[in-house]
Design an enzyme around this catalytic site. Structure first.
Site, PDB file in Angstrom:
ATOM      1  CE  LYS A  48      32.007  30.993  21.485  1.00 16.15           C
ATOM      2  NZ  LYS A  48      33.413  30.564  21.410  1.00 16.15           N
ATOM      3  CE1 TYR A  56      28.024  11.976  31.435  1.00 12.75           C
ATOM      4  CE2 TYR A  56      28.821   9.995  30.333  1.00 12.75           C
ATOM      5  CZ  TYR A  56      28.689  10.765  31.477  1.00 12.75           C
ATOM      6  OH  TYR A  56      29.220  10.325  32.663  1.00 12.75           O
ATOM      7  CE  LYS A  83      29.526  27.476  20.945  1.00 16.60           C
ATOM      8  NZ  LYS A  83      30.983  27.278  20.877  1.00 16.60           N
ATOM      9  CB  THR A  85      34.356  35.154  31.007  1.00 23.30           C
ATOM     10  OG1 THR A  85      35.519  34.383  31.334  1.00 23.30           O
ATOM     11  CG2 THR A  85      34.669  36.629  31.184  1.00 23.30           C
ATOM     12  N   GLY A 105      37.301  25.785  26.943  1.00 23.88           N
ATOM     13  CA  GLY A 105      37.733  24.658  27.777  1.00 23.88           C
ATOM     14  C   GLY A 105      36.556  24.118  28.569  1.00 23.88           C
ATOM     15  CD  GLU A 141      32.631  24.601  19.224  1.00 23.91           C
ATOM     16  OE1 GLU A 141      31.496  24.169  19.031  1.00 23.91           O
ATOM     17  OE2 GLU A 141      33.002  25.067  20.316  1.00 23.91           O
TER      18      GLU A 141
END
Ligand code: HSE
Length: 326
Positions: free
Chosen positions: A212, A20, A116, A145, A297, A197
């Site tokens: 990533k 949260y 991730k 994206t 963001g 982060e």
């Protein structure tokens, strides 16, 4: 009456949120603001939020903390259709998220994640366990994206290379340093924008980019690699020339994976990025393509999660339609 969705669920689809923080809060408000345009979102229901402090039930109950209930108990007790993981990545073990996903899949709960670490450490295991119920992880790479979800509209390509600028914080910092700011000042600004982060050293030292890259290399090239297979370095922030475009670049071929800070040539397809934007080039036997967009963001990340939610909803709905016709 209420329809059965997939193996166990019913419409409205019940969501259980893990975490949260800023992404979770943006996700909740984005769902509310997009309800008007997306019928699917009018048919999902947040049944609980679980954090390290316990379980909070729906907003109507004012998020009363329940310290007696951890994420595993919440998963069992609420039996949601989808677990949405917006918790902080744990790059040491990938836990508790990895075990939670495996438990979720066993009970027929799908997973959508912006976290991730589990996929960077155990991609193959998690993705194969998800086969029946499904996992969405667009938000793990480039946020909203469509880097991950792009793959499903590129059938049959033999991808030979992925190369990208995948970390918004380092991009922002390197750009501001090229304008003459100090690293510390630039990082503070990145943090104010909500790019960083929880531990911003993960952005600067290349681990976020490497995580990533692992996800993309496994998804597009079936490489079966993990975080420790990525060679990181050099990541040096000390000699950033004025007015140059320097970026942290993540690059995987069929047999290598690395992250390093590079000065981009003007004819580099990744040179198009501005500020904190991300970009990704995919090379294949048929063509090369490059996508570019905001990849960091809270709102951008929340959109990645929202897009997975709508796609997963439609898949379940279509399965239901197919069942109805039998
Ligand atoms: N800290 C990450 C970044 C957020 O700067 O790119 C998006 O994953």
């Amino acid at each position: 009456g209420r329809a059965t969705a997939g193996g166990r669920g019913r419409f409205p689809l019940k969501l259980l949120l893990l975490g949260y923080g800023r992404v979770a809060k943006s996700f909740i408000s984005l769902i509310n603001s997009k309800k008007e345009y997306l019928e699917e979102l009018r048919n999902v229901e947040l049944c609980g939020i679980v954090t390290r402090r316990g379980l909070m039930l729906s907003p109507a109950e004012h998020f009363r903390p329940d310290a007696q209930c951890d994420a595993f108990q919440a998963l069992e007790r609420l039996s949601p259709d989808i677990l949405v993981d917006l918790s902080t990545p744990n790059y040491q073990t990938g836990e508790p998220s990895t075990s939670l996903y495996l438990r979720a899949f066993e009970q027929g709960t799908g997973v959508i994640t912006a976290n991730k670490a589990p996929l960077a450490l155990g991609y193959t295991r998690i993705v194969s366990a998800a086969k029946k119920v499904g996992i969405g992880f667009q938000a793990t790479v480039m946020s909203g994206t469509p880097s991950v979800n792009l793959q499903r509209v590129l059938p049959g390509l033999r991808v030979t290379m992925v190369r990208g600028i995948l970390n918004g914080t380092s991009s922002y910092v390197l750009d501001r340093m090229a304008e003459g700011l100090s690293l510390e000042h630039a990082l503070n600004e990145a943090s104010e924008h909500g790019y960083t982060e929880g531990d911003p050293s993960i952005d600067l030292n290349g681990i976020d980019s490497a995580a990533k890259l692992v996800i993309l290399a496994n998804l597009y090239m079936g490489r079966g690699i993990s975080l420790s297979d990525v060679k990181i370095g050099p990541v040096d922030y000390t000699h950033i020339g004025r007015n140059t475009k320097v970026r942290m670049v993540a690059h995987s071929t069929l047999n290598s994976a690395c992250v390093s800070i590079e000065t981009l040539a003007v004819d580099d397809p990744l040179h198009c990025v501005r500020g904190a934007e991300s970009a990704l080039t995919i090379s294949s036997d048929v063509m090369e393509l490059t996508i570019r967009g905001m990849g960091a963001g809270p709102v951008a990340a929340a959109y990645g999660v929202l897009s997975d939610l709508v796609l997963m909803y439609r898949e379940l709905f279509n399965k239901l339609g197919a069942l109805g016709k039998q």
